[in-house]
Write a protein that holds these residues in place. Sequence first.
Motif, PDB file in Angstrom:
ATOM      1  N   PRO A 419       0.794  -1.241   0.000  1.00  0.00           N
ATOM      2  CA  PRO A 419       0.000   0.000   0.000  1.00  0.00           C
ATOM      3  C   PRO A 419       0.822   1.286   0.000  1.00  0.00           C
ATOM      4  CG  PRO A 419       0.124  -0.846   2.223  1.00  0.00           C
ATOM      5  CD  PRO A 419       0.890  -1.822   1.366  1.00  0.00           C
ATOM      6  N   ALA A 420       2.161   1.177  -0.061  1.00  0.00           N
ATOM      7  CA  ALA A 420       2.981   2.388  -0.019  1.00  0.00           C
ATOM      8  C   ALA A 420       2.672   3.311  -1.196  1.00  0.00           C
ATOM      9  CB  ALA A 420       4.464   2.014  -0.008  1.00  0.00           C
ATOM     10  N   ARG A 421       2.301   2.756  -2.347  1.00  0.00           N
ATOM     11  CA  ARG A 421       2.067   3.606  -3.515  1.00  0.00           C
ATOM     12  C   ARG A 421       0.870   4.537  -3.335  1.00  0.00           C
ATOM     13  NH1 ARG A 421       0.328  -0.232  -8.534  1.00  0.00           N
ATOM     14  NH2 ARG A 421       2.294  -1.212  -7.938  1.00  0.00           N
ATOM     15  N   LEU A 422      -0.006   4.235  -2.378  1.00  0.00           N
ATOM     16  CA  LEU A 422      -1.174   5.084  -2.146  1.00  0.00           C
ATOM     17  C   LEU A 422      -0.773   6.494  -1.734  1.00  0.00           C
ATOM     18  CD1 LEU A 422      -4.321   5.074  -1.989  1.00  0.00           C
ATOM     19  CD2 LEU A 422      -4.075   4.522   0.433  1.00  0.00           C
ATOM     20  N   THR A 423       0.303   6.601  -0.977  1.00  0.00           N
ATOM     21  CA  THR A 423       0.729   7.913  -0.459  1.00  0.00           C
ATOM     22  C   THR A 423       2.100   8.336  -0.975  1.00  0.00           C
ATOM     23  OG1 THR A 423       1.505   6.773   1.536  1.00  0.00           O
ATOM     24  CG2 THR A 423      -0.671   7.798   1.628  1.00  0.00           C
ATOM     25  N   SER A 424       2.699   7.548  -1.873  1.00  0.00           N
ATOM     26  CA  SER A 424       4.002   7.907  -2.447  1.00  0.00           C
ATOM     27  C   SER A 424       3.783   8.707  -3.725  1.00  0.00           C
ATOM     28  CB  SER A 424       4.815   6.653  -2.765  1.00  0.00           C
ATOM     29  OG  SER A 424       5.056   5.892  -1.603  1.00  0.00           O
ATOM     30  N   PRO A 425       4.419   9.874  -3.859  1.00  0.00           N
ATOM     31  CA  PRO A 425       4.244  10.667  -5.086  1.00  0.00           C
ATOM     32  C   PRO A 425       4.684   9.869  -6.316  1.00  0.00           C
ATOM     33  CG  PRO A 425       5.312  11.967  -3.368  1.00  0.00           C
ATOM     34  CD  PRO A 425       5.281  10.554  -2.877  1.00  0.00           C
ATOM     35  N   PRO A 426       3.786   9.612  -7.273  1.00  0.00           N
ATOM     36  CA  PRO A 426       4.155   8.828  -8.464  1.00  0.00           C
ATOM     37  C   PRO A 426       4.940   9.675  -9.466  1.00  0.00           C
ATOM     38  CG  PRO A 426       1.847   9.446  -8.564  1.00  0.00           C
ATOM     39  CD  PRO A 426       2.351   9.926  -7.234  1.00  0.00           C
ATOM     40  N   PRO A 427       5.790   9.040 -10.274  1.00  0.00           N
ATOM     41  CA  PRO A 427       6.611   9.789 -11.239  1.00  0.00           C
ATOM     42  C   PRO A 427       5.811  10.622 -12.224  1.00  0.00           C
ATOM     43  CG  PRO A 427       7.439   7.540 -10.992  1.00  0.00           C
ATOM     44  CD  PRO A 427       6.142   7.605 -10.247  1.00  0.00           C
ATOM     45  N   ARG A 428       4.598  10.167 -12.577  1.00  0.00           N
ATOM     46  CA  ARG A 428       3.833  10.896 -13.604  1.00  0.00           C
ATOM     47  C   ARG A 428       3.260  12.216 -13.101  1.00  0.00           C
ATOM     48  NH1 ARG A 428       0.255   6.922 -17.418  1.00  0.00           N
ATOM     49  NH2 ARG A 428      -0.436   5.904 -15.493  1.00  0.00           N
ATOM     50  N   LEU A 429       3.476  12.551 -11.824  1.00  0.00           N
ATOM     51  CA  LEU A 429       3.088  13.883 -11.345  1.00  0.00           C
ATOM     52  C   LEU A 429       3.731  14.972 -12.193  1.00  0.00           C
ATOM     53  CD1 LEU A 429       3.291  13.748  -7.439  1.00  0.00           C
ATOM     54  CD2 LEU A 429       1.262  14.281  -8.782  1.00  0.00           C
ATOM     55  N   ALA A 430       4.984  14.706 -12.620  1.00  0.00           N
ATOM     56  CA  ALA A 430       5.723  15.703 -13.389  1.00  0.00           C
ATOM     57  C   ALA A 430       5.035  16.012 -14.720  1.00  0.00           C
ATOM     58  CB  ALA A 430       7.153  15.218 -13.627  1.00  0.00           C
ATOM     59  N   ASP A 431       4.283  15.031 -15.272  1.00  0.00           N
ATOM     60  CA  ASP A 431       3.564  15.281 -16.525  1.00  0.00           C
ATOM     61  C   ASP A 431       2.555  16.402 -16.371  1.00  0.00           C
ATOM     62  OD1 ASP A 431       4.985  13.076 -17.288  1.00  0.00           O
ATOM     63  OD2 ASP A 431       3.248  11.746 -17.544  1.00  0.00           O
ATOM     64  N   LEU A 432       2.049  16.587 -15.169  1.00  0.00           N
ATOM     65  CA  LEU A 432       1.009  17.582 -14.910  1.00  0.00           C
ATOM     66  C   LEU A 432       1.565  18.864 -14.301  1.00  0.00           C
ATOM     67  CD1 LEU A 432      -1.456  15.018 -13.306  1.00  0.00           C
ATOM     68  CD2 LEU A 432      -1.673  16.008 -15.582  1.00  0.00           C
TER      69      LEU A 432
END
Length: 623
Positions: A419-432
């Motif tokens: 479940p760590a990915r629920l609160t970990s900033p994903p790499p695709r944030l940079a796309d936005l």
Amino acid sequence: MTRGRSDAAQKKRLLTSVCIVAVFLVFLYLYFGSKNSGESALEYGSRSLRKLGTSYLGGDEDSDLGHKQDESSVKFGLDDGEDGFAPKSFPVCDDRHSELIPCLDRNLIYQSRLKLDLSLMEHYERHCPLPEKRFNCLIPPPPGYKVPLKWPKSRDEVWKVNIPHTHLATEKSDQNWMVVKGERIRFPGGGTHFHYGADKYIASIANMLNFSNNNLNNEGRLRTVFDVGCGVASFGGYLLSSDIIAMSLAPNDVHQNQIQFALERGIPAYLGVLGTKRLPYPSRSFELAHCSRCRIDWLQRDGILLLELDRVLRPGGYFAYSSPEAYAQDEEDLRIWKEMSALVERMCWRIAAKRNQTVIWQKPLTNDCYMEREPGTQPPLCRSDDDPDAVWGVLMEACISPYSEHDHQTRGSGLAPWPARLTSPPPRLADLGYTSEMFEKDTELWRQRVDNYWNLLSPKVKPDTLRNLMDMKAHLGSFAAALKDKDVWVMNVVPEDGPKTLKIVFDRGLIGTVHNWCESFSTYPRTYDLLHAWTVFSDIEKKGCSGEDLLLEMDRILRPTGFIIIRDKQHVVDFVKKYLSALHWEAFATADSSSEPGQDGDEVVFIIRKKLWLTSESLRDTE
């Protein structure tokens, strides 16, 4: 001869009399039928009920109708004051419309005379009525409707009166889809390919992939699944115990009510089809796609449907395919298997495992294989200007969507395990253009807001009260993330004309879809326990869409005794309050957001509960 002429004249007079009587009866039917329009069937285009100034929309019956119509045209979002017009009630649709899905209604297609290609499944895609031809009535529950059974019991059985369709129990009796037992329909967990239970089938797939403990979640690395042609969604239902969430998809076809059963059971599901338009999910959303005897011709149109699956699979994602072609018992199966094997090889997929009737292909981790193909190899790579995340109303193309430079270099999506990915900033944030700090701030903000919501709901909401939730404007999915410890799931809806944040929702291990709230949602009536509407009304007001239509749509998809949380401007809340009685809703709680951290007090929280209202043919059931 004279007698013959007399007989002919007599027959002519008789025929004339019959025609006159028939015309008179039709006139009586139309006249008195329109008087009872709240109980009779409503056809597309009969919006006259909205214009009535008396029995449905309130007012003095002796008043001038034209004057009352002018008063009734409430401007959405404006406070008309104490003297403003407010409806007293809405008409009730005919009982035959208790399962109406406006944008997936075959009656609309027939009435509109749409020229659709049935071989391409266009008739199962969205075709919405024009605003002036929408139903403007409340969808009634079926006679005898009961408050749905609670999760997790609902996974295995539902009330028969809520979905009174048992043909699948007979048609699929040898496959253990469902069994009718008295007042309930039970689901043994079987499917077309897994008669002896989805749990055993899921374990066998994990075993084929050599995942530890035969657990398909692969230590949190496999979280989101796409189940196409899902039946009653038992596959997705049994995945939940492994911390895997599936988007179960099926059309409203000859096996209608499959998705209705799935949602009644409390299993995530969505009405849709692999037809001519892209699925409403961004690229690289799922770790696993699944098709078990889903009756899809994957070779049609240069493999365009398989290429659409390829678009939504993550780097290294799997496609589990259970079908007779996988073991090629006859000449036709062998032909299909050879052609399909050649196609996926050109797509750079490899066989990860093959056993009995199931084959599992794996998508490449990088673009290397694509670059090494011979020039002119089909299917081609998509154009460089193609946006793989543009999905609303976008036609499919028979091309391969290559990975971004980031995914190519990192040999995968770079996501943390669940479940760590629920609160970990994903790499695709940079796309936005979003930073990790913005993501973390949004996550914390909605955690606090959801805590406040639960405090307001707590007098009536028990741990098992809610199951199917919808965030009508999900943004980054932080509302759903804040509910991780609740036994619920959330359909995260992202506006089709806003930032493409749905890929962040999927990267967090959540599910959702793209939608335009000026239209009806692709689901059956009475399928959600709670709707969260954050500035949704303000958004459609800017588009010039009808707030009244949105209220009716929310009522359609909300279960009786369900809740709506409206978070919007004060004038929006005032607008909604005018319709509470007409919709059989009741105000539950109101709160000022100024006390919340980081708020300027511009938004108001208004919580509503839908009553279990009944038609004359329905009987009340105690909760």
